[in-house]
Design a protein around this motif. Structure first.
Motif, PDB file in Angstrom:
ATOM      1  N   ARG A  51       0.876  -0.889   0.225  1.00 46.89           N
ATOM      2  CA  ARG A  51      -0.196   0.553   0.044  1.00 46.89           C
ATOM      3  C   ARG A  51       0.810   1.101  -0.273  1.00 46.89           C
ATOM      4  N   ALA A  52       1.934   1.302   0.689  1.00 46.53           N
ATOM      5  CA  ALA A  52       3.246   2.298   1.051  1.00 46.53           C
ATOM      6  C   ALA A  52       3.442   2.879  -0.397  1.00 46.53           C
ATOM      7  N   LEU A  53       3.573   2.205  -1.557  1.00 43.79           N
ATOM      8  CA  LEU A  53       4.175   2.090  -2.213  1.00 43.79           C
ATOM      9  C   LEU A  53       2.831   2.610  -3.799  1.00 43.79           C
ATOM     10  N   VAL A  54       2.286   1.924  -3.505  1.00 46.56           N
ATOM     11  CA  VAL A  54       0.800   2.320  -5.026  1.00 46.56           C
ATOM     12  C   VAL A  54      -0.270   2.689  -4.633  1.00 46.56           C
ATOM     13  N   ASP A  55      -0.267   2.808  -3.204  1.00 43.53           N
ATOM     14  CA  ASP A  55      -2.187   3.084  -2.577  1.00 43.53           C
ATOM     15  C   ASP A  55      -1.865   4.261  -2.561  1.00 43.53           C
ATOM     16  N   ASP A  56      -1.068   5.046  -2.589  1.00 34.06           N
ATOM     17  CA  ASP A  56      -1.377   6.910  -1.818  1.00 34.06           C
ATOM     18  C   ASP A  56      -1.212   8.050  -3.404  1.00 34.06           C
ATOM     19  N   ASP A  57      -2.025   9.367  -3.116  1.00 32.64           N
ATOM     20  CA  ASP A  57      -2.387  10.006  -3.780  1.00 32.64           C
ATOM     21  C   ASP A  57      -2.006  10.704  -5.029  1.00 32.64           C
ATOM     22  N   SER A  58      -0.943  10.189  -5.270  1.00 34.45           N
ATOM     23  CA  SER A  58      -0.337  10.706  -5.756  1.00 34.45           C
ATOM     24  C   SER A  58       0.321   9.897  -7.323  1.00 34.45           C
ATOM     25  N   LEU A  59       0.290  11.361  -8.144  1.00 32.68           N
ATOM     26  CA  LEU A  59       0.609  10.363  -9.137  1.00 32.68           C
ATOM     27  C   LEU A  59       0.729  10.144  -9.970  1.00 32.68           C
ATOM     28  N   LYS A  60       0.227   8.314 -10.618  1.00 30.20           N
ATOM     29  CA  LYS A  60       1.048   7.560 -10.743  1.00 30.20           C
ATOM     30  C   LYS A  60       1.816   7.411 -12.578  1.00 30.20           C
ATOM     31  N   LEU A  61       3.240   7.308 -12.519  1.00 24.29           N
ATOM     32  CA  LEU A  61       3.377   7.203 -14.149  1.00 24.29           C
ATOM     33  C   LEU A  61       5.004   5.490 -13.961  1.00 24.29           C
ATOM     34  N   ALA A  62       4.872   4.762 -14.958  1.00 28.40           N
ATOM     35  CA  ALA A  62       5.745   3.872 -14.651  1.00 28.40           C
ATOM     36  C   ALA A  62       6.408   4.227 -16.253  1.00 28.40           C
ATOM     37  N   ILE A  63       7.633   3.552 -16.405  1.00 26.06           N
ATOM     38  CA  ILE A  63       8.133   3.805 -17.480  1.00 26.06           C
ATOM     39  C   ILE A  63       8.983   2.111 -17.366  1.00 26.06           C
ATOM     40  N   GLU A  64       9.002   1.897 -18.883  1.00 27.87           N
ATOM     41  CA  GLU A  64       9.545   0.895 -18.955  1.00 27.87           C
ATOM     42  C   GLU A  64       9.592   0.362 -20.339  1.00 27.87           C
ATOM     43  N   ALA A  65      10.560  -0.077 -21.251  1.00 23.99           N
ATOM     44  CA  ALA A  65      11.098  -0.100 -22.642  1.00 23.99           C
ATOM     45  C   ALA A  65       9.929  -0.849 -22.625  1.00 23.99           C
ATOM     46  N   GLY A  66       9.018  -1.317 -22.269  1.00 22.63           N
ATOM     47  CA  GLY A  66       7.731  -2.426 -23.222  1.00 22.63           C
ATOM     48  C   GLY A  66       7.018  -1.815 -23.179  1.00 22.63           C
ATOM     49  N   VAL A  67       5.790  -3.744 -23.452  1.00 22.72           N
ATOM     50  CA  VAL A  67       4.551  -2.810 -23.904  1.00 22.72           C
ATOM     51  C   VAL A  67       4.027  -2.831 -21.706  1.00 22.72           C
ATOM     52  N   ARG A  68       3.368  -2.342 -21.571  1.00 27.50           N
ATOM     53  CA  ARG A  68       1.990  -1.474 -21.129  1.00 27.50           C
ATOM     54  C   ARG A  68       1.417  -3.221 -19.851  1.00 27.50           C
ATOM     55  N   GLN A  69       1.324  -3.700 -20.910  1.00 31.72           N
ATOM     56  CA  GLN A  69      -0.175  -4.625 -20.146  1.00 31.72           C
ATOM     57  C   GLN A  69       1.038  -5.567 -18.557  1.00 31.72           C
ATOM     58  N   GLY A  70      -0.221  -5.571 -17.933  1.00 30.49           N
ATOM     59  CA  GLY A  70       0.764  -5.636 -16.503  1.00 30.49           C
ATOM     60  C   GLY A  70       0.704  -4.153 -15.464  1.00 30.49           C
ATOM     61  N   TRP A  71       1.391  -3.576 -16.208  1.00 28.03           N
ATOM     62  CA  TRP A  71       2.030  -2.298 -15.478  1.00 28.03           C
ATOM     63  C   TRP A  71       0.301  -2.015 -14.872  1.00 28.03           C
ATOM     64  N   ASP A  72      -1.096  -1.914 -14.594  1.00 25.41           N
ATOM     65  CA  ASP A  72      -1.647  -1.169 -14.451  1.00 25.41           C
ATOM     66  C   ASP A  72      -1.670  -1.773 -12.422  1.00 25.41           C
ATOM     67  N   GLU A  73      -1.611  -3.333 -12.771  1.00 24.68           N
ATOM     68  CA  GLU A  73      -1.251  -3.337 -11.487  1.00 24.68           C
ATOM     69  C   GLU A  73      -0.791  -2.652 -10.458  1.00 24.68           C
ATOM     70  N   MET A  74       0.427  -1.675 -11.131  1.00 26.21           N
ATOM     71  CA  MET A  74       0.953  -0.868 -10.616  1.00 26.21           C
ATOM     72  C   MET A  74      -0.106   0.340 -10.602  1.00 26.21           C
ATOM     73  N   ILE A  75      -0.281   0.944 -10.979  1.00 26.05           N
ATOM     74  CA  ILE A  75      -0.249   2.309 -11.793  1.00 26.05           C
ATOM     75  C   ILE A  75      -1.528   2.702 -11.769  1.00 26.05           C
ATOM     76  N   GLY A  76      -2.587   1.007 -12.003  1.00 26.47           N
ATOM     77  CA  GLY A  76      -3.800   1.806 -12.379  1.00 26.47           C
ATOM     78  C   GLY A  76      -4.228   2.385 -13.665  1.00 26.47           C
ATOM     79  N   ARG A  77      -5.513   1.648 -13.924  1.00 23.27           N
ATOM     80  CA  ARG A  77      -5.978   1.947 -15.582  1.00 23.27           C
ATOM     81  C   ARG A  77      -6.302   3.875 -15.603  1.00 23.27           C
ATOM     82  N   GLU A  78      -5.619   4.666 -14.682  1.00 26.52           N
ATOM     83  CA  GLU A  78      -5.888   5.958 -14.528  1.00 26.52           C
ATOM     84  C   GLU A  78      -4.825   6.242 -14.636  1.00 26.52           C
ATOM     85  N   GLY A  79      -3.648   5.432 -14.664  1.00 22.40           N
ATOM     86  CA  GLY A  79      -1.718   5.596 -14.696  1.00 22.40           C
ATOM     87  C   GLY A  79      -1.354   6.036 -15.614  1.00 22.40           C
ATOM     88  N   LEU A  80      -0.262   6.787 -16.136  1.00 16.77           N
ATOM     89  CA  LEU A  80       0.330   7.663 -17.197  1.00 16.77           C
ATOM     90  C   LEU A  80       1.404   6.194 -17.185  1.00 16.77           C
TER      91      LEU A  80
END
Lengths: 671, 671
Positions: B595-624
């Motif tokens: 929770r401390a890493l993914v459930d705060d109110d901050s705006l979420k952005l993930a950067i990985e030089a691959g496809v997004r699939q799987g990242w919504d687990e961290m950043i949510g659908r609304e994440g960048l």
């Protein structure tokens, strides 16, 4: 032509290649320098093609399986007068935007028959092309289709298992117009081939029903003699052409140092000296270039003769051949699919989607004669064989069904080759779990954007007793991850027909149809001709009022979702079911359409007998998911569904619990 | 023993198998009935093992590559007196909870040396086991390690490319204690083998450096003579044992009807008649069972002799052997890793993670002598070879590095075999994109839960000019989708060391280390011994105040995230960076930590030089998300990162735009 001129023509390839690698600062000079003589003989004396009409259907195909030596091909295309690759591209080898990319990419420039680089793929592609040639020949005759398929491959290709599958298949099918030229330089990246291999390659080919020859790969006449013998054989032929990697580079030739890095200025200068090539980088003396351009015109007459012959063929045959080569579907196709869908809507069969697929194929194969089926020894399980598809046998290519054997990787690569050849739509079958065995070829089909269709049955724990080795769990996610791959998982006979139609209509993408082993009810209720699966996701069962719950599901789990909806509605909870036959097509819909399905305030639940990965795109992190978190187990399908909690009851319980929590505490939902 | 008794012993296998399949209503009776004679001879006269000590390290290994015939193995294990498989399991063949699962599953019952079913895998496993035997023999001597590896395989195994890779490798390495017995019944699922194959198998094996023999697979003495000849050879041996599938079933024997479905009551009754087996299902006459049990005791003396010999070995060697076989790491390991991490923290090198991996391996290989490295012909690119790892060569197994050749699938399967054998920790290398080529074997390593470590370098578009065929885009997602597979993507030298440590410490899971080709800065700042990568995700760079933005990244993109954070902080936007070396390990953390890493109110952005699939687990659908949406391109790495918009500037722009939107309209965020 003088021997000296031939030598200089080969040197033109060598220095265009070495200089381009030098300019790029990376790349593979060794193969182009080593195989330049082979290429010169093949392209100036054997290969039939016309740079003015690179898509001439009856051209010989050349597959460059050892794609890392890409500069060999770019040099040839430039020298022969293909318009697409100019000196500018070669000067900008491996730079962003250059058609002379690191590895040959089909579609970037005319004359690149296949995207290659991942080793061994080209051998499978070529087997598919050679088979396509024979199939079309059986249908259209010698006057229209009658060509050879040549492959240039390296040691790496031969070590890869995919090649051994392809070689055994080609030998079995007696594809005598298939000619492999092995750039037998005895070197791989790590050093001498003998570090890792001691195979008697010629004997291994012979064991697979090939003619196996060898020659000095720098002796033009010896190469030509081997090619003549290859053309005359009633077997496919391997020519082991003994070469020196980096031929002409005095300090590095014959070693792995010539393989995959620029030679360096001093070494290139020394090579110029050694080979008598005083010309500056990227300059080909006009006398040499002229001879290459003349070679490029060599087959122009044959091409025109072919056109004359083709013009004399009856209009119907001509039209049919042209339609097939364009890749257009026959006019009766759409109607046939509508008819079939209506019938399914009437009959509302209780059948596995693999059986529904068989029924759909029966209709499709009746109206789309270019469909060529097959299976990796699971014909009766994949249900890919219909009444129209007699088996193709060694020497008789009039059938429409390929027994690929237990060779998933070569099967997929051969299908790529058939699609690249044109004139055929290859489809085939294996179990979904064995998509792992052919993933290398699947990826290239997506990268090339070609129409190949893979029926992949036994698509979940629903296959039952065969257990976790055979139960796909992660495969839907893993396949959906591949860009430009259409992954369909239809819910019933109606959707199966729709997905087949979409697979055929999407000409620039491969498709996978994930189908159930187990019996499923027909869940689609409407009887419209609209292809709802084309939306990727759609409301298959609406809520009685404003939806409080949305259940998303695919394939065999849609029926579970429909059942859960019924129970929830009975408890007064308005619930809708969204069927998701294709994530990829859903992403192509308008924002408005997508929002209506995923952005309302309803509680979201997804049911799929696979891993959750990817589903958050639909249901969000806070969404409920019913599926698999690990591998499956061996047991009857129904018991497995109960054991892993993939049931309507579990869905109802999860929804009820969450709705209860939400009632008690709004915070809980975010957890 | 009388010929009749031997015949009846084989019949015991036949009817246990056929009756179990009949009771289950599914399964494969044909192979057990056909290969019963082979199995009887092998297990009663050749194979050295002790059911009382199934884990005796020096037992012969038996790999049942044709795993669909699983009842053959379960019958043997029951008849020989292995305690784990009882008649109850056999009666409940293919039922949920039975140890007699659809396919043999390693770990479910003693005596199952490998999970098999996906064809060809067993051949690769066996090559790994036979190699492991020789490597351990070279270290510990004939008194401690000196056994054979036997494989029973079918036509399907031989058609799969993985087998041809494994066969060529075994022939090259002269693994003379490896003996393949091919159940040469001429039948596959679709019908006769001749539908899809015409290979001269014996000649093909000979071409790969094998001895190739053939015999009547129902003649016990002929089988025994062939096995004697195999044991005596200085090459690996293939025995083509000609059998009749479904031997004894009068109406179905010799046809595909006997392969993969219950025979049916009438046919089984007729088989009982034909073979003279009047006993009811699941009853083995005591005379026959006694003989089997005596066969089970056959090698007890040899096992005890081995124990006596082993007890006489010096304590240090004994302790070392026992430690290795237990799979424990040496006591100096943790300290060595701490030392290395501290050094990296001090030096803060600018190196590719593949180079950091090489440096870490240099330390690990110095203290963990059971590490056996290798590469699929990319030794210099994968950086898997260290100063301690001399090459293993044909006939000399004292080295610690395997030149697997360009054979990714056999490499991964052989690594599985080494891990299953015990006493070694295999690690190896290829490019990440070629994980596609070995996925079948990777999956089985995860299913079996064994410690194999795959170094997979060139892990993104950051490899540059080789272009889209070589640039993994979907591979991280596709590998993360496999249950029980640890996918590590370290950001710098410190994390690389941590991930190596985790890969070695996780004994019940395979690991993949996805490493960069390109140079990366050291981004980790602290100098604690704590392995932060063990958390899966952790704050690598905190925000100056309460984080308004959280940027998640892995591997080479962490440096980009750190740069973006710096720019955002400079603009007064408190931003933290979370490095995510392993999704799998993050999921194992407490809810509070996650929770401390993914459930705060901050705006979420993930950067990985691959496809997004799987990242919504961290950043949510609304994440960048900043990454790839399609395939890569050929060009210099830096230009590609700019071209595809994977830069700190793009990250800052995306965050700034979203924060602006959010400021203007709170609704926008949900889009």
């Amino acid at each position: 032509m003088t021997t000296e001129m031939r030598r200089q023509m080969a040197n033109a390839i060598r220095f265009l290649s070495a200089d381009a690698v030098e300019a790029a600062g990376s790349g593979h000079p060794g193969l182009p320098m080593g195989a330049a003589d082979i290429a010169t003989v093949l392209f100036t004396r054997f290969l039939t093609f016309d740079p003015k009409r690179p898509d001439w259907p009856n051209r010989d195909r050349f597959v460059f399986s050892a794609g890392h030596g890409s500069m060999l091909l770019y040099s040839l295309l430039y020298l022969l007068g293909y318009g697409d690759i100019g000196l500018d591209d070669i000067r900008r080898f491996r730079q962003l935007g250059s058609k002379a990319a690191g590895h040959p990419e089909h579609g970037l420039a005319a004359g690149i028959e296949a995207t290659t680089g991942p080793l061994g793929q080209g051998t499978g592609n070529a087997v598919g092309m050679a088979l396509a040639e024979r199939i079309l020949n059986a249908r259209f005759g010698d006057d229209i289709v009658d060509h050879y398929t040549y492959v240039l491959l390296g040691d790496g290709c031969l070590m890869e298992g995919i090649s051994q599958e392809a070689i055994a298949l080609a030998g079995h099918l007696k594809l005598s117009r298939l000619i492999f030229i092995w750039d037998d330089n005895g070197i791989t990246i790590d050093g001498k081939v003998s570090l890792a291999d001691s195979t008697n390659q010629l004997a291994r080919f012979e064991a697979c029903g090939w003619q196996a020859l060898s020659c000095d790969g720098h002796d033009h006449d010896a190469i030509a003699a081997a090619l003549e013998a290859a053309k005359a054989s009633d077997q496919p032929t391997l020519i082991a052409a003994k070469t020196t990697i980096g031929f002409g580079a005095p300090g590095k030739a014959g070693t792995e140092k010539a393989h995959g890095a620029p030679l360096g200025k001093a070494e290139i200068a020394a090579a110029r000296e050694a080979l008598g090539w005083p010309h500056p980088p990227f300059e080909v003396p006009s006398g040499v270039l002229d001879q290459w351009r003349i070679a490029g015109l060599r087959s122009g007459t044959r091409r025109k003769e072919w056109e004359t012959r083709f013009a004399e063929v009856d209009a119907e045959t001509r039209g049919e051949f042209e339609r097939r080569m364009r890749g257009d579907l026959p006019s009766g196709f759409t109607q046939a699919m509508h008819r079939f869908k209506r019938r399914m809507n009437e009959e509302r069969p209780q059948i596995a989607t693999r059986k529904a697929s068989e029924a759909a194929l029966e209709e499709i194969n009746a109206v789309v004669p270019e469909m060529i089926g097959g299976s990796a020894d699971l014909s009766g399980s994949n249900n890919t064989r219909t009444s129209q598809t007699a088996a193709i046998t060694p020497g008789d290519y009039s059938g429409r069904f390929v027994h690929y054997g237990i060779r998933e990787h070569a099967m997929a690569a051969a299908m790529n080759g058939m699609a690249l050849h044109g004139g055929l739509i290859p489809y085939s079958g294996t179990f979904l779990t064995f998509s792992d065995y052919c993933r290398g070829a699947l990826r290239l089909s997506a990268l090339m954007g070609i129409r190949v269709i893979h029926v992949m049955t036994h698509d979940s724990i629903g296959l039952g007793e065969d257990g976790p080795t055979h139960q796909p769990v992660e495969h839907l996610a893993a396949l959906r991850a591949i860009p430009n791959m259409l992954v369909f998982r239809p819910a019933d006979a109606v959707e199966t027909a729709e997905c087949w139609q979409l697979a055929l209509e999407n000409r620039a993408a491969p498709s996978i149809l994930a189908l159930s082993r187990q019996t499923l009810p027909t869940v689609r209720l409407d009887e419209h001709d609209e292809n709802k699966s084309a939306r990727g996701a759609y409301e298959i069962d609406p809520a009685s009022g404003e939806a409080k719950v949305t259940i998303y599901a695919t394939g065999s789990e849609v029926a579970i979702a429909v059942d859960a909806r019924r129970q929830l509605e009975a408890s007064g909870i308005p619930t809708r079911v969204v069927s998701v036959p294709s994530f990829e097509l859903f992403r192509r819909q308008t924002a408005e359409y997508r929002r209506a399905l995923v952005d309302d305030d309803s509680l979201k639940l997804a049911i799929e007998a696979g891993v959750r990965q990817g589903w958050d795109e639909m249901i969000g992190r806070e969404g409920l998911f019913i599926g698999m978190t690990g591998f499956g187990a061996s047991g009857p399908a129904e018991e497995l569904y109960a054991h892993f909690g993939i049931t309507a009851e579990a869905a109802v319980a999860a929804v009820t619990e969450r709705l209860g929590e939400t009632g008690e505490s709004e915070e809980a939902e975010a957890e």
